[in-house]
Design an enzyme around this catalytic site. Structure first.
Site, PDB file in Angstrom:
ATOM      1  N   TYR A 122      17.424  98.500  24.315  1.00  0.00           N
ATOM      2  CA  TYR A 122      18.823  98.108  24.506  1.00  0.00           C
ATOM      3  C   TYR A 122      19.364  97.285  23.332  1.00  0.00           C
ATOM      4  CZ  TYR A 122      22.912  96.740  27.298  1.00  0.00           C
ATOM      5  OH  TYR A 122      24.185  96.541  27.776  1.00  0.00           O
ATOM      6  N   LEU A 172      29.174  96.581  22.508  1.00  0.00           N
ATOM      7  CA  LEU A 172      28.273  96.890  23.614  1.00  0.00           C
ATOM      8  C   LEU A 172      28.668  98.155  24.392  1.00  0.00           C
ATOM      9  CD1 LEU A 172      25.691  95.811  24.884  1.00  0.00           C
ATOM     10  CD2 LEU A 172      27.094  94.461  26.457  1.00  0.00           C
ATOM     11  N   ILE A 199      26.918 101.300  23.505  1.00  0.00           N
ATOM     12  CA  ILE A 199      25.572 101.488  24.038  1.00  0.00           C
ATOM     13  C   ILE A 199      25.641 101.864  25.516  1.00  0.00           C
ATOM     14  CG2 ILE A 199      23.295 100.440  24.228  1.00  0.00           C
ATOM     15  CD1 ILE A 199      24.587 100.613  21.351  1.00  0.00           C
ATOM     16  N   GLU A 200      26.536 101.224  26.256  1.00  0.00           N
ATOM     17  CA  GLU A 200      26.611 101.430  27.699  1.00  0.00           C
ATOM     18  C   GLU A 200      27.159 102.797  28.083  1.00  0.00           C
ATOM     19  OE1 GLU A 200      25.666  99.870  30.301  1.00  0.00           O
ATOM     20  OE2 GLU A 200      24.921  97.990  29.479  1.00  0.00           O
ATOM     21  N   SER A 201      28.240 103.202  27.453  1.00  0.00           N
ATOM     22  CA  SER A 201      28.966 104.386  27.938  1.00  0.00           C
ATOM     23  C   SER A 201      29.564 105.243  26.845  1.00  0.00           C
ATOM     24  CB  SER A 201      30.097 103.924  28.866  1.00  0.00           C
ATOM     25  OG  SER A 201      31.045 103.157  28.110  1.00  0.00           O
TER      26      SER A 201
END
Length: 501
Positions: A239, A131, A134-136
């Site tokens: 997302y 994850l 995807i976030e950072s």
């Protein structure tokens, strides 16, 4: 003969009794009803010899250790796959950017083992370890336009809810251990709410309330409530497809022409306890690593010093941790920290604060991030140079809760106002929101003094107020001048003559 006949009959009876005993069911002793009758069952066909059983048709669970961390992650995949055209779109996007994928996966190599360990300990799907891609892009220093920070991208309020400290010295939203703990806590909470990992991920991105309302709307309209059924913002719509695309690439990189860097199935770092405040540069030096590598593992630090009372452990590369312990114990070259914290007693200018702590104004601004034209508010915790004789470290309540706050700097101008009837030093001070002592001092008077009507009063006021006061005074002078002219004309007994054109 009679005796022999009797012995022969007794022998037959004895043999019959033995035969009855030999045909008794061997399990009858364990029957819940020992006295019940039992009918023996005989095979219907000829007996066959016992042979070895066939096992070649059955798969045997593998017990070999994962070849690397990627293999371990693949084995832990447990989420249902999302089948959607957006997944293919994101697969192509990532696969067409090999340099970006390489940088992102290499950056993750410092943190991925710890995340996988935590997921397995909690029994959570290993897809969640992907994850932060995807976030950072696995950048713990990432900050979004909405002020979300860290590799798990926590908003300030959400970070506070999950006990991530955000103070003048550190931001735990960037901390590797603390932010991972908080993110997995949050994801578990969301899964408990929605019972579906795709919806839990949507809520992580969009907010649990938003997802709950979207589900309620669909239920009211008789529509589906799966992830793909909900109406949601474009970012949230993409997302889970992004995560699914990265999962597919990790599952079979060759299919996408991608090569993943080797990440050993071994911890990259370990925690090391610190007992004293210590400069970041000294900690890196004692560990034998570069400062930038130290900060990559300890990204929550704002300042050039680590406050032991607030951050009692640091992360170091596995092989450097023992080096640090030995060098820390053997260090004899003076203090560990060249910085400490000073609590500002009252609101003051940067120049005044710098003078109080014996630092240059620019140095004080730089280390504390003080913007131009700002004053430091009372109670602020300032990072200042530590004297060579100071032995005490920063206490825990300051290290954990210290904040710094600013207020706009007030620029004053010298101006003068006209006193009205019955004006005093006190009444002028109240009117312009200054102290009577200052008004008296500026005009060389006693605080109890009075002014004559029309007398000029010297004032030092903020520029905006000074301009307003000057305009007001000019207007009063203009009105007073016109009134004097009218009175003079009236006394002369006529109107002013007009010049002929």
């Amino acid at each position: 003969m009679r005796i022999l006949h009797i012995l022969w009959l007794a022998s037959l009876l004895w043999l019959a009794g033995c035969a009855t005993t030999s045909t008794t069911n061997p399990t009858s002793s364990t029957s819940p009803h020992p006295g019940a009758s039992h009918t023996p069952v005989y095979p219907s066909g000829p007996l066959r010899p016992i042979t070895a059983g066939r096992t070649d048709g059955y798969a045997v669970a593998g017990i070999s250790a994962p070849a690397d961390l990627w293999d371990r992650i693949r084995r832990g995949f447990a989420m249902p796959d999302l089948q959607h055209e957006l997944v293919q779109d994101r697969e192509q996007w990532y696969a067409s950017r090999p340099d970006y994928m390489q940088r992102m996966t290499e950056r993750s190599s410092k943190y991925l083992f710890h995340i996988v360990e935590e997921l397995e300990r909690r029994g959570m799907p290993s897809e969640l370890a992907l994850l932060p891609y995807i976030e950072s892009a696995f950048n713990p220093q990432a900050v979004s336009s909405a002020k979300a920070a860290g590799m798990w991208q926590f908003m300030p309020a959400t970070g506070t809810y999950f006990d991530l400290k955000q103070n003048a010295f550190r931001d735990d939203r960037r901390d590797v251990l603390a932010s991972t703990r908080a993110a997995l806590d949050y994801l578990q909470k969301l899964y408990g709410m929605f019972g579906d990992w795709h919806l839990a991920l949507a809520a992580y991105n969009w907010g649990e309330g938003s997802v709950a309302r979207a589900i309620a709307r669909n239920e009211k309209q008789g529509l589906g409530t799966r992830y793909t059924d909900l109406t949601m913002p474009a970012e949230t719509r993409m997302y889970v497809p992004k995560l699914q695309a990265v999962k597919n690439i990790v599952a079979d990189p060759a299919r996408f022409g991608t090569e993943l860097p080797l990440i050993e199935n071994h911890p990259y770092f370990q925690s090391v306890e610190i007992t004293r405040d210590i400069d970041v540069s000294l900690a890196a030096s004692l560990a034998g690593i570069r400062v930038e590598d130290f900060r990559a593992l300890n990204p929550s630090l704002h300042k050039p010093v680590i406050l032991a009372a607030g951050m009692p452990q640091i992360l170091l590369p596995w092989d450097n941790a023992q080096v640090f312990r030995k060098n820390f114990e053997a260090y004899t070259e003076g203090q560990y920290a060249s910085w400490t914290v000073w609590t500002v007693p009252s609101t003051m200018s940067v120049a005044a604060a710098a003078q109080r702590v014996g630092m240059g104004e620019n140095d004080l601004r730089q280390v504390n991030g003080i913007p131009p034209r700002m004053m430091i508010k009372a109670g602020s915790a300032l990072m200042v140079a530590r004297s060579t004789t100071m032995r005490a470290d920063v206490p825990g309540h300051v290290a954990d809760n210290g904040q710094i706050a600013f207020t706009p700097e007030i620029v004053t101008r010298r101006t003068s106002v006209r006193a009205g009837k019955r004006d005093t030093v006190a009444s002028i001070a109240r009117r312009y929101k200054v102290s009577a002592a200052d008004v008296a001092d500026w005009n060389d008077l006693k605080p109890s003094s009075s002014f004559k009507p029309g007398e000029n009063v010297v004032m030092y006021l903020p520029a905006r107020i000074a301009a307003s006061a000057l305009t007001s005074t000019s207007a009063r002078r203009s009105v007073a001048g016109r009134t004097t002219a009218k009175s003079s004309t009236a006394r002369k007994g006529g109107t002013p003559s007009r010049r002929k054109r």
